[in-house]
Scaffold this active site. Sequence first.
Site, PDB file in Angstrom:
ATOM      1  N   THR A 183       0.919  -1.210   0.007  1.00 51.19           N
ATOM      2  CA  THR A 183      -0.048   0.048  -0.062  1.00 51.19           C
ATOM      3  C   THR A 183       0.911   1.143   0.049  1.00 51.19           C
ATOM      4  OG1 THR A 183      -1.679   1.256   1.379  1.00 51.19           O
ATOM      5  CG2 THR A 183      -0.192  -0.227   2.567  1.00 51.19           C
ATOM      6  N   ASP A 184       0.286   2.426  -0.538  1.00 51.69           N
ATOM      7  CA  ASP A 184       0.937   3.920  -0.304  1.00 51.69           C
ATOM      8  C   ASP A 184       1.028   4.160   0.982  1.00 51.69           C
ATOM      9  OD1 ASP A 184      -1.752   4.246  -0.071  1.00 51.69           O
ATOM     10  OD2 ASP A 184      -2.042   5.831  -1.645  1.00 51.69           O
ATOM     11  N   GLU A 185       0.195   3.627   1.919  1.00 53.20           N
ATOM     12  CA  GLU A 185       0.338   4.260   3.260  1.00 53.20           C
ATOM     13  C   GLU A 185       1.757   3.856   3.885  1.00 53.20           C
ATOM     14  OE1 GLU A 185      -3.299   3.731   5.758  1.00 53.20           O
ATOM     15  OE2 GLU A 185      -4.601   3.368   3.928  1.00 53.20           O
TER      16      GLU A 185
ATOM     17  N   TYR B 230      -1.636  -0.426  11.071  1.00 49.38           N
ATOM     18  CA  TYR B 230      -1.657  -1.093   9.712  1.00 49.38           C
ATOM     19  C   TYR B 230      -0.653  -0.732   8.921  1.00 49.38           C
ATOM     20  CZ  TYR B 230      -3.145  -1.536   4.753  1.00 49.38           C
ATOM     21  OH  TYR B 230      -3.205  -1.862   3.576  1.00 49.38           O
TER      22      TYR B 230
ATOM     23  N   LYS C  14       2.391  -3.328   7.210  1.00 49.58           N
ATOM     24  CA  LYS C  14       2.499  -3.540   6.024  1.00 49.58           C
ATOM     25  C   LYS C  14       4.041  -2.998   5.526  1.00 49.58           C
ATOM     26  CE  LYS C  14      -0.077  -4.592   2.949  1.00 49.58           C
ATOM     27  NZ  LYS C  14      -0.112  -5.957   2.499  1.00 49.58           N
TER      28      LYS C  14
HETATM   29  P1  NAD Z   1      -9.625  -7.303   2.557  1.00 47.97           P
HETATM   30  O1  NAD Z   1      -9.511  -7.145   4.133  1.00 47.97           O
HETATM   31  O2  NAD Z   1     -10.991  -7.054   1.858  1.00 47.97           O
HETATM   32  O3  NAD Z   1      -9.111  -8.715   2.235  1.00 47.97           O
HETATM   33  C1  NAD Z   1      -8.162  -9.539   3.068  1.00 47.97           C
HETATM   34  C2  NAD Z   1      -8.253 -10.895   2.898  1.00 47.97           C
HETATM   35  O4  NAD Z   1      -7.371 -11.634   3.550  1.00 47.97           O
HETATM   36  C3  NAD Z   1      -9.745 -11.480   3.485  1.00 47.97           C
HETATM   37  O5  NAD Z   1     -10.307 -12.593   2.523  1.00 47.97           O
HETATM   38  C4  NAD Z   1      -9.215 -12.386   4.709  1.00 47.97           C
HETATM   39  O6  NAD Z   1      -9.995 -13.429   4.921  1.00 47.97           O
HETATM   40  C5  NAD Z   1      -7.682 -12.807   4.111  1.00 47.97           C
HETATM   41  N1  NAD Z   1      -7.090 -13.187   5.273  1.00 47.97           N
HETATM   42  C6  NAD Z   1      -6.781 -12.085   6.489  1.00 47.97           C
HETATM   43  N2  NAD Z   1      -5.834 -12.739   7.257  1.00 47.97           N
HETATM   44  C7  NAD Z   1      -5.456 -14.007   6.734  1.00 47.97           C
HETATM   45  C8  NAD Z   1      -4.539 -15.017   7.001  1.00 47.97           C
HETATM   46  N3  NAD Z   1      -3.812 -14.850   8.353  1.00 47.97           N
HETATM   47  N4  NAD Z   1      -4.367 -16.151   6.474  1.00 47.97           N
HETATM   48  C9  NAD Z   1      -5.117 -16.211   5.220  1.00 47.97           C
HETATM   49  N5  NAD Z   1      -5.944 -15.302   4.605  1.00 47.97           N
HETATM   50  C10 NAD Z   1      -6.212 -13.980   5.594  1.00 47.97           C
HETATM   51  O7  NAD Z   1      -8.361  -6.572   1.901  1.00 47.97           O
HETATM   52  P2  NAD Z   1      -8.216  -5.753   0.603  1.00 47.97           P
HETATM   53  O8  NAD Z   1      -8.808  -4.507   0.623  1.00 47.97           O
HETATM   54  O9  NAD Z   1      -8.832  -6.836  -0.490  1.00 47.97           O
HETATM   55  O10 NAD Z   1      -6.824  -5.754   0.650  1.00 47.97           O
HETATM   56  C11 NAD Z   1      -5.888  -6.761  -0.053  1.00 47.97           C
HETATM   57  C12 NAD Z   1      -4.511  -6.215  -0.062  1.00 47.97           C
HETATM   58  O11 NAD Z   1      -4.276  -5.050  -0.908  1.00 47.97           O
HETATM   59  C13 NAD Z   1      -4.007  -5.837   1.427  1.00 47.97           C
HETATM   60  O12 NAD Z   1      -2.367  -6.941   1.479  1.00 47.97           O
HETATM   61  C14 NAD Z   1      -3.860  -4.587   1.662  1.00 47.97           C
HETATM   62  O13 NAD Z   1      -2.884  -4.267   2.347  1.00 47.97           O
HETATM   63  C15 NAD Z   1      -3.392  -4.224  -0.053  1.00 47.97           C
HETATM   64  N6  NAD Z   1      -4.146  -2.866  -0.284  1.00 47.97           N
HETATM   65  C16 NAD Z   1      -5.567  -2.670  -0.319  1.00 47.97           C
HETATM   66  C17 NAD Z   1      -5.658  -1.327  -0.972  1.00 47.97           C
HETATM   67  C18 NAD Z   1      -7.226  -0.933  -0.573  1.00 47.97           C
HETATM   68  O14 NAD Z   1      -7.587   0.145  -0.737  1.00 47.97           O
HETATM   69  N7  NAD Z   1      -8.199  -1.829   0.086  1.00 47.97           N
HETATM   70  C19 NAD Z   1      -4.915  -0.345  -1.173  1.00 47.97           C
HETATM   71  C20 NAD Z   1      -3.532  -0.919  -1.413  1.00 47.97           C
HETATM   72  C21 NAD Z   1      -3.121  -2.229  -1.182  1.00 47.97           C
HETATM   73  O1  TDX Z   2     -16.862   6.441   7.536  1.00 44.96           O
HETATM   74  C1  TDX Z   2     -15.947   6.666   7.065  1.00 44.96           C
HETATM   75  N1  TDX Z   2     -15.588   7.912   7.015  1.00 44.96           N
HETATM   76  C2  TDX Z   2     -14.579   8.715   6.526  1.00 44.96           C
HETATM   77  O2  TDX Z   2     -14.548  10.029   6.467  1.00 44.96           O
HETATM   78  C3  TDX Z   2     -14.703   5.973   6.697  1.00 44.96           C
HETATM   79  C4  TDX Z   2     -14.926   4.470   6.945  1.00 44.96           C
HETATM   80  C5  TDX Z   2     -13.541   6.560   6.265  1.00 44.96           C
HETATM   81  N2  TDX Z   2     -13.416   7.776   6.129  1.00 44.96           N
HETATM   82  C6  TDX Z   2     -12.209   8.513   5.578  1.00 44.96           C
HETATM   83  C7  TDX Z   2     -11.153   7.955   6.258  1.00 44.96           C
HETATM   84  C8  TDX Z   2     -10.001   8.103   5.023  1.00 44.96           C
HETATM   85  O3  TDX Z   2      -9.475   9.554   4.955  1.00 44.96           O
HETATM   86  O4  TDX Z   2     -12.069   7.995   4.409  1.00 44.96           O
HETATM   87  C9  TDX Z   2     -10.986   7.806   3.888  1.00 44.96           C
HETATM   88  C10 TDX Z   2     -10.719   6.457   3.404  1.00 44.96           C
HETATM   89  O5  TDX Z   2     -11.043   5.482   4.334  1.00 44.96           O
HETATM   90  P1  TDX Z   2     -10.749   3.906   4.527  1.00 44.96           P
HETATM   91  O6  TDX Z   2     -11.678   3.624   3.405  1.00 44.96           O
HETATM   92  O7  TDX Z   2     -10.729   3.452   5.904  1.00 44.96           O
HETATM   93  O8  TDX Z   2      -9.442   3.915   3.852  1.00 44.96           O
HETATM   94  P2  TDX Z   2      -8.102   4.450   3.976  1.00 44.96           P
HETATM   95  O9  TDX Z   2      -7.752   4.343   5.677  1.00 44.96           O
HETATM   96  O10 TDX Z   2      -7.529   5.303   3.119  1.00 44.96           O
HETATM   97  O11 TDX Z   2      -7.093   3.118   3.654  1.00 44.96           O
HETATM   98  C11 TDX Z   2      -7.283   2.312   2.607  1.00 44.96           C
HETATM   99  O12 TDX Z   2      -6.356   2.650   1.366  1.00 44.96           O
HETATM  100  C12 TDX Z   2      -5.303   2.260   1.642  1.00 44.96           C
HETATM  101  C13 TDX Z   2      -7.612   0.775   2.816  1.00 44.96           C
HETATM  102  O13 TDX Z   2      -8.347   0.357   3.798  1.00 44.96           O
HETATM  103  C14 TDX Z   2      -6.043   0.184   2.885  1.00 44.96           C
HETATM  104  O14 TDX Z   2      -6.129  -1.213   2.997  1.00 44.96           O
HETATM  105  C15 TDX Z   2      -4.992   0.661   1.843  1.00 44.96           C
HETATM  106  O15 TDX Z   2      -3.987   0.023   2.177  1.00 44.96           O
END
Ligand code: NAD
Ligand code: TDX
Length: 331
Positions: free
Chosen positions: A121-123, A147, A151
């Site tokens: 992630t960019d975080e 988090y 990562k």
């Molecule tokens: P998510 O929480 O929707 O899915 C995570 C999945 O991993 C789930 O299916 C969960 O059951 C599984 N999991 C969790 N712990 C586990 C374990 N110990 N063993 C096996 N499986 C396990 O997450 P997401 O949003 O799909 O993110 C997926 C990946 O992408 C993560 O590595 C996250 O850091 C990265 N990422 C997410 C975002 C975003 O915007 N959501 C952005 C950049 C990177």
């Molecule tokens: O109810 C809300 N109101 C609100 O203002 C929630 C749930 C979030 N927010 C804000 C917080 C953040 O600035 O919105 C923005 C996005 O929030 P999230 O969806 O929780 O994402 P963020 O914290 O930016 O992280 C996401 O992007 C990077 C993913 O959850 C991570 O897994 C990924 O790595």
Amino acid sequence: MKILVTGGAGFIGSNFVHYACRERPDWHVTVFDALTYAGNTKNLEGLDESRYTFIKGDICSESDIEQAVADCDAVVHFAAESHVDNSLHGPWAFVNTNIVGTYRLLEAVRKHNKRLHHISTDEVYGDLEPSDPKFSETTPYNPSSPYSATKAGSDHLVRAWVRSFDVQATLSNCSNNYGPYQHVEKFIPRQITEILGGRRPKLYGEGKNIRDWIHAEDHSSAILTILEKGKIGDTYMVGANGEKTNKEVLELVLELMGKAPEEYDSVPDRPGHDLRYAIDATKLHNELGWQPKYTDFRGGLQQTIDWYRNNEGWWQPQKAETEAKYKELGR
Ligand code: NAD
Ligand code: TDX
């Protein structure tokens, strides 16, 4: 080609599994997922059953993950605890899955000499001021939350295993994803489903925080590109020039759902809330020729709203518990 997808029943992992099965008809995909609260086998419905296998397993279990890795050609590693708000109230699961789990996977990949692509992630780079240049592959790590710190830890492990043990891995750091199958705890699905349930959406603080949105299908196409053409040991930034304030995103959701722009509630801010993320994906464009398809955020968001409207049976079971957790936090 046999691909093992850890976390393939989660949001981005399942989008990738659908994409890979469509784009690479000769591949077999094994989804390896612990089915935590964030995993859902319904995310895999509609796939041709002969194209994939599902294994319920935990990446932290040495035997579970080693067996699965032994039986594949390459691994795409999505499995993680992924929600910042949860990490502020229960960091151990993040340390365990994101760091210990990635360590177990790396040891299995090393032992069986398999190709790995690690999703990050960019975080991990911390946050930016509005005038700062975007994150690039050379930005120093500076994570803010449990988090992002875990990562970052997982990224460092992958790089160390490449350098020290010659593990054949690539890494990517992507910005905020949106699209179908995203858990209702996350910003965009939370707001859509609040409105569908007849309630008002919830904006943290003043909504000035900026996120760089990319559709999950564009993230999937970037991952496939890096898996096939990426240079071993390299990191690629993935983003689609989608910077918006949270307030702008929420106002667009409200407009697309036929509500007035002020029909939301401001709730207390997230502690340590990162101000801005932004990705410079020049390397991925120039070296590997990748381009995003969803360049119209409004269109992608409308499609996402329609998906949640048409799939209430998918999100409704998660909704009450998610909102109960937010209520406890006062958000
Ligand atoms: P998510 O929480 O929707 O899915 C995570 C999945 O991993 C789930 O299916 C969960 O059951 C599984 N999991 C969790 N712990 C586990 C374990 N110990 N063993 C096996 N499986 C396990 O997450 P997401 O949003 O799909 O993110 C997926 C990946 O992408 C993560 O590595 C996250 O850091 C990265 N990422 C997410 C975002 C975003 O915007 N959501 C952005 C950049 C990177
Ligand atoms: O109810 C809300 N109101 C609100 O203002 C929630 C749930 C979030 N927010 C804000 C917080 C953040 O600035 O919105 C923005 C996005 O929030 P999230 O969806 O929780 O994402 P963020 O914290 O930016 O992280 C996401 O992007 C990077 C993913 O959850 C991570 O897994 C990924 O790595």
